[in-house]
Write an enzyme that holds these catalytic residues in place. Structure first.
Site, PDB file in Angstrom:
ATOM      1  N   HIS A 244      23.082   4.919  -4.994  1.00  0.00           N
ATOM      2  CA  HIS A 244      21.737   5.533  -4.977  1.00  0.00           C
ATOM      3  C   HIS A 244      20.854   4.846  -3.942  1.00  0.00           C
ATOM      4  O   HIS A 244      20.132   5.490  -3.183  1.00  0.00           O
ATOM      5  CB  HIS A 244      21.074   5.408  -6.349  1.00  0.00           C
ATOM      6  CG  HIS A 244      21.779   6.125  -7.444  1.00  0.00           C
ATOM      7  ND1 HIS A 244      21.659   7.467  -7.653  1.00  0.00           N
ATOM      8  CD2 HIS A 244      22.624   5.664  -8.389  1.00  0.00           C
ATOM      9  CE1 HIS A 244      22.391   7.818  -8.691  1.00  0.00           C
ATOM     10  NE2 HIS A 244      22.997   6.742  -9.145  1.00  0.00           N
TER      11      HIS A 244
ATOM     12  N   ASP B 146      16.913  -6.619  -3.174  1.00  0.00           N
ATOM     13  CA  ASP B 146      16.867  -6.909  -4.603  1.00  0.00           C
ATOM     14  C   ASP B 146      15.556  -6.359  -5.143  1.00  0.00           C
ATOM     15  O   ASP B 146      14.501  -6.539  -4.534  1.00  0.00           O
ATOM     16  CB  ASP B 146      17.001  -8.402  -4.898  1.00  0.00           C
ATOM     17  CG  ASP B 146      17.505  -8.615  -6.322  1.00  0.00           C
ATOM     18  OD1 ASP B 146      18.496  -7.962  -6.713  1.00  0.00           O
ATOM     19  OD2 ASP B 146      16.902  -9.423  -7.062  1.00  0.00           O
TER      20      ASP B 146
HETATM   21  P1  ITT Z   1      23.013  -4.058  -5.605  1.00  0.00           P
HETATM   22  O1  ITT Z   1      22.688  -5.446  -6.088  1.00  0.00           O
HETATM   23  O2  ITT Z   1      24.461  -3.828  -5.449  1.00  0.00           O
HETATM   24  O3  ITT Z   1      22.212  -3.662  -4.416  1.00  0.00           O
HETATM   25  P2  ITT Z   1      21.862  -3.271  -8.158  1.00  0.00           P
HETATM   26  O4  ITT Z   1      21.872  -1.970  -8.906  1.00  0.00           O
HETATM   27  O5  ITT Z   1      22.427  -4.485  -8.830  1.00  0.00           O
HETATM   28  O6  ITT Z   1      22.555  -3.009  -6.746  1.00  0.00           O
HETATM   29  P3  ITT Z   1      19.258  -4.595  -8.034  1.00  0.00           P
HETATM   30  O7  ITT Z   1      19.832  -5.846  -8.562  1.00  0.00           O
HETATM   31  O8  ITT Z   1      18.367  -4.673  -6.855  1.00  0.00           O
HETATM   32  O9  ITT Z   1      20.393  -3.533  -7.691  1.00  0.00           O
HETATM   33  O10 ITT Z   1      18.430  -3.771  -9.103  1.00  0.00           O
HETATM   34  C1  ITT Z   1      18.266  -4.177 -10.398  1.00  0.00           C
HETATM   35  C2  ITT Z   1      18.076  -3.006 -11.302  1.00  0.00           C
HETATM   36  O11 ITT Z   1      16.747  -2.504 -11.139  1.00  0.00           O
HETATM   37  C3  ITT Z   1      18.976  -1.799 -11.074  1.00  0.00           C
HETATM   38  O12 ITT Z   1      20.186  -1.923 -11.751  1.00  0.00           O
HETATM   39  C4  ITT Z   1      18.135  -0.683 -11.661  1.00  0.00           C
HETATM   40  O13 ITT Z   1      18.259  -0.653 -13.057  1.00  0.00           O
HETATM   41  C5  ITT Z   1      16.721  -1.126 -11.320  1.00  0.00           C
HETATM   42  N1  ITT Z   1      16.248  -0.495 -10.084  1.00  0.00           N
HETATM   43  C6  ITT Z   1      16.345  -0.983  -8.820  1.00  0.00           C
HETATM   44  N2  ITT Z   1      15.798  -0.127  -7.952  1.00  0.00           N
HETATM   45  C7  ITT Z   1      15.358   0.923  -8.678  1.00  0.00           C
HETATM   46  C8  ITT Z   1      14.726   2.129  -8.365  1.00  0.00           C
HETATM   47  O14 ITT Z   1      14.434   2.463  -7.104  1.00  0.00           O
HETATM   48  N3  ITT Z   1      14.427   2.973  -9.356  1.00  0.00           N
HETATM   49  C9  ITT Z   1      14.720   2.673 -10.631  1.00  0.00           C
HETATM   50  N4  ITT Z   1      15.325   1.554 -11.023  1.00  0.00           N
HETATM   51  C10 ITT Z   1      15.645   0.680 -10.058  1.00  0.00           C
END
Ligand code: ITT
Length: 193
Positions: A11, A68
């Site tokens: 995403h 992040d």
């Molecule tokens: P990568 O580390 O592989 O990039 P991740 O999903 O682990 O992917 P993050 O640690 O940055 O990404 O994100 C932490 C969580 O925050 C993610 O699992 C989502 O639940 C939420 N999140 C991040 N960006 C978001 C968005 O744009 N909209 C809604 N929820 C989001």
């Protein structure tokens, strides 16, 4: 210009590619043979963004960046914040995270929240950080099918629809991530001048 985006989140990749358009080619860790989960064990978004970018840079030597992101809820003292991915469980269980968030906000009047993204770029071996924030509030039931994570619960300031009711383009017009990416792009453009 070609950059590796140090993410396993499809995403995020789609959102960022939509902001960048065809001026930049994004490569994934997988396309460079890195298939394991990229570690993120730091206590801050900045620390995790740097850890992810360094992990890819050390293994490829290529220019790269990582994002992040955390959801910071005012009434919960900034939680889930850096723990957003693993709020309810060890994994990235979006539905469980959303249920726990709603549970923790039951009866709470102050619904103010913000998403904050930190991007760490490693370019020619040098590290740079970019931030993007969007203010908004948490509604009391999941609404919408687009996006991911906490999107069905988050309505950005000045709007009435959740991020999960928006197209990628609409979310990118105001989102935390798109704001951080535009700062990154501005930085790269200024370098070329
Ligand atoms: P990568 O580390 O592989 O990039 P991740 O999903 O682990 O992917 P993050 O640690 O940055 O990404 O994100 C932490 C969580 O925050 C993610 O699992 C989502 O639940 C939420 N999140 C991040 N960006 C978001 C968005 O744009 N909209 C809604 N929820 C989001």
């Amino acid at each position: 210009m070609e950059l590796i985006f140090a993410t396993n989140n499809a995403h995020k990749l789609a959102e960022v590619q939509a902001v960048l358009g065809n001026r930049f080619t994004l490569r994934t860790p997988r396309s460079c043979g890195i298939t394991e989960e990229i570690p993120e064990e730091q206590p801050t978004l900045e620390g995790n963004a740097l850890q992810k970018a360094r992990y890819i840079h050390e293994r490829t030597g290529c220019d790269c960046f990582a994002d992040d992101t955390g959801l910071e809820v005012e009434a919960l003292d900034g939680a889930p914040g850096v723990h957003s991915a693993r709020y309810a469980t060890d994994g990235h269980d979006f539905a469980a995270n959303n249920r726990l968030l709603l549970h923790n906000l039951e009866g709470v009047e102050n619904r103010r929240a913000r998403f904050r993204t930190v991007i760490a770029l490693i370019l020619n071996g040098e590290e740079h950080l970019f931030e993007g924030v969007v203010e908004g509030h948490i509604i009391d039931r999941e609404t919408g099918d687009e996006g991911f994570g906490y999107d069905p619960l988050f309505v950005p300031e000045g709007g009435v629809r959740t991020f999960a009711q928006m197209s990628t383009e609409e979310k990118n017009a105001v989102s935390h991530r798109a704001r951080a990416v535009r700062r990154l792009v501005e930085y790269l453009h200024n370098l070329k001048k």
